[in-house]
Structures are given as structure tokens and as C-alpha cells.
Design a protein around this motif. Structure first.
Motif, PDB file in Angstrom:
ATOM      1  N   LEU A   1       0.820  -1.208   0.000  1.00 12.17           N
ATOM      2  CA  LEU A   1       0.000   0.000   0.000  1.00 12.17           C
ATOM      3  C   LEU A   1       0.858   1.263   0.000  1.00 12.17           C
ATOM      4  CD1 LEU A   1      -2.807  -1.112   2.461  1.00 12.17           C
ATOM      5  CD2 LEU A   1      -3.011  -0.792  -0.014  1.00 12.17           C
ATOM      6  N   LYS A   2       1.988   1.237   0.692  1.00 14.88           N
ATOM      7  CA  LYS A   2       2.901   2.382   0.692  1.00 14.88           C
ATOM      8  C   LYS A   2       3.406   2.648  -0.721  1.00 14.88           C
ATOM      9  CE  LYS A   2       4.762   1.757   5.338  1.00 14.88           C
ATOM     10  NZ  LYS A   2       5.979   1.422   6.107  1.00 14.88           N
TER      11      LYS A   2
ATOM     12  N   ALA B   1       0.642   4.325  -2.656  1.00 14.60           N
ATOM     13  CA  ALA B   1       0.390   5.685  -2.172  1.00 14.60           C
ATOM     14  C   ALA B   1       1.515   6.648  -2.521  1.00 14.60           C
ATOM     15  CB  ALA B   1       0.181   5.658  -0.666  1.00 14.60           C
ATOM     16  N   ASN B   2       2.674   6.118  -2.848  1.00 15.71           N
ATOM     17  CA  ASN B   2       3.809   6.959  -3.181  1.00 15.71           C
ATOM     18  C   ASN B   2       3.515   7.876  -4.363  1.00 15.71           C
ATOM     19  OD1 ASN B   2       6.406   7.880  -2.820  1.00 15.71           O
ATOM     20  ND2 ASN B   2       7.332   6.258  -4.051  1.00 15.71           N
TER      21      ASN B   2
ATOM     22  N   ILE C   1       0.406   8.974  -5.334  1.00 17.02           N
ATOM     23  CA  ILE C   1      -0.834   9.759  -5.268  1.00 17.02           C
ATOM     24  C   ILE C   1      -0.616  11.051  -4.483  1.00 17.02           C
ATOM     25  CG2 ILE C   1      -2.328   7.749  -5.529  1.00 17.02           C
ATOM     26  CD1 ILE C   1      -2.955   7.906  -2.552  1.00 17.02           C
TER      27      ILE C   1
ATOM     28  N   ARG D   1     -12.004   5.143  -3.876  1.00 20.18           N
ATOM     29  CA  ARG D   1     -10.574   5.015  -4.186  1.00 20.18           C
ATOM     30  C   ARG D   1      -9.848   3.930  -3.398  1.00 20.18           C
ATOM     31  NH1 ARG D   1      -8.238  10.673  -5.663  1.00 20.18           N
ATOM     32  NH2 ARG D   1     -10.114  11.789  -6.225  1.00 20.18           N
TER      33      ARG D   1
ATOM     34  N   ILE E   1      -7.706   3.898  -1.160  1.00 21.27           N
ATOM     35  CA  ILE E   1      -6.535   4.425  -0.457  1.00 21.27           C
ATOM     36  C   ILE E   1      -6.456   5.934  -0.720  1.00 21.27           C
ATOM     37  CG2 ILE E   1      -4.942   3.932  -2.362  1.00 21.27           C
ATOM     38  CD1 ILE E   1      -2.858   3.229  -0.138  1.00 21.27           C
ATOM     39  N   ILE E   2      -6.258   6.708   0.355  1.00 17.07           N
ATOM     40  CA  ILE E   2      -6.169   8.157   0.196  1.00 17.07           C
ATOM     41  C   ILE E   2      -5.040   8.711   1.053  1.00 17.07           C
ATOM     42  CG2 ILE E   2      -8.588   8.522  -0.446  1.00 17.07           C
ATOM     43  CD1 ILE E   2      -9.103   9.475   2.426  1.00 17.07           C
ATOM     44  N   LYS E   3      -4.567   9.870   0.630  1.00 16.78           N
ATOM     45  CA  LYS E   3      -3.531  10.587   1.364  1.00 16.78           C
ATOM     46  C   LYS E   3      -4.140  11.899   1.831  1.00 16.78           C
ATOM     47  CE  LYS E   3       0.662  10.327  -0.350  1.00 16.78           C
ATOM     48  NZ  LYS E   3       1.867  10.590  -1.187  1.00 16.78           N
TER      49      LYS E   3
ATOM     50  N   LYS F   1       1.781  14.431   6.337  1.00 15.15           N
ATOM     51  CA  LYS F   1       0.843  13.680   5.501  1.00 15.15           C
ATOM     52  C   LYS F   1       0.671  12.276   6.056  1.00 15.15           C
ATOM     53  CE  LYS F   1       2.320  16.171   1.452  1.00 15.15           C
ATOM     54  NZ  LYS F   1       3.273  16.155   0.365  1.00 15.15           N
TER      55      LYS F   1
ATOM     56  N   ILE G   1      -1.530   8.300   5.265  1.00 12.63           N
ATOM     57  CA  ILE G   1      -2.231   7.457   4.306  1.00 12.63           C
ATOM     58  C   ILE G   1      -3.140   6.500   5.063  1.00 12.63           C
ATOM     59  CG2 ILE G   1      -1.923   5.735   2.485  1.00 12.63           C
ATOM     60  CD1 ILE G   1       1.058   6.934   2.396  1.00 12.63           C
TER      61      ILE G   1
ATOM     62  N   TYR H   1      -6.296   3.334   4.391  1.00 12.30           N
ATOM     63  CA  TYR H   1      -6.823   2.375   3.417  1.00 12.30           C
ATOM     64  C   TYR H   1      -8.058   1.690   3.989  1.00 12.30           C
ATOM     65  CZ  TYR H   1      -7.339  -2.149   1.105  1.00 12.30           C
ATOM     66  OH  TYR H   1      -7.842  -3.256   0.481  1.00 12.30           O
TER      67      TYR H   1
END
Length: 96
Positions: free
Chosen positions: A10-11, A14-15, A17, A43, A45-47, A80, A82, A84
Motif C-alpha cells: 500500500l505504501k 500511495a507513493n 498519489i 478510491r 486508499i487516500i492521502k 501527511k 495514508i 486504506y
């Protein structure tokens, strides 16, 4: 609960986005939680970015939001974080 391998996967996703929400001095409101919930459903996964004028720490906000929307905390870097949550209808991400 995410395993180490799933968290790393997941990281990596997310890198690439950008943050889609910002938390400022108003903090976490009901409307904000509804928007995050809706974004997670579409989505998965969000940041989220925490602005400098916010009164809470990034880790505190991440854990609180994760609890409120039923999501998994993935990572926090600087201001920031993240999160999920698997989508019920629009599943896009296949965890290893």
C-alpha cells in the motif's frame, strides 16, 4: 489488520498519489468525515495533508480519522498520512 507485506504494498501505491484532503484549524468535522468515507469507498486508499495551523499532531489525526471511518492506518510521513479501506462495491486493490 494489515500485515507488513500488505502495508509495504500500500505504501508503494500511495507513493504516487497526491493528498486529496487538507485538515486545518477547523480540525475534523462531520462533513469532513463523510467526504473521507465517500473517497475511501471510491478510491480505497487516500492521502491526507495536515496543515501547519492545525492544533493536533498528524499521528493523532490519522488514528482518529481511521477509527471514525473504519479504515486502516498505513503510514505517516511529516504532515501527511495514508489510510486504506477495502471498498464494498468498487474493489480495485488486490492485497498480497
Amino acid at each position: 489488520m494489515l500485515t507488513g507485506k500488505q502495508r509495504s504494498f500500500l505504501k508503494a501505491i500511495a507513493n504516487s498519489i497526491e493528498p486529496i484532503f487538507q485538515i486545518g484549524k477547523n480540525g475534523i468535522t462531520d462533513n469532513f468525515i463523510k467526504q473521507v468515507d465517500s473517497a475511501l469507498e471510491s478510491r480505497e486508499i487516500i492521502k491526507i495533508k495536515v496543515l501547519n495551523n492545525s492544533f493536533l499532531e498528524t499521528d493523532e489525526m490519522a488514528k482518529k480519522i481511521s477509527e471514525l471511518v473504519g479504515a486502516e492506518f498505513v503510514q505517516s510521513i511529516g504532515n501527511k498520512f495514508i489510510i486504506y479501506r477495502e471498498s464494498k462495491e468498487k474493489k480495485k486493490i488486490e492485497l498480497p
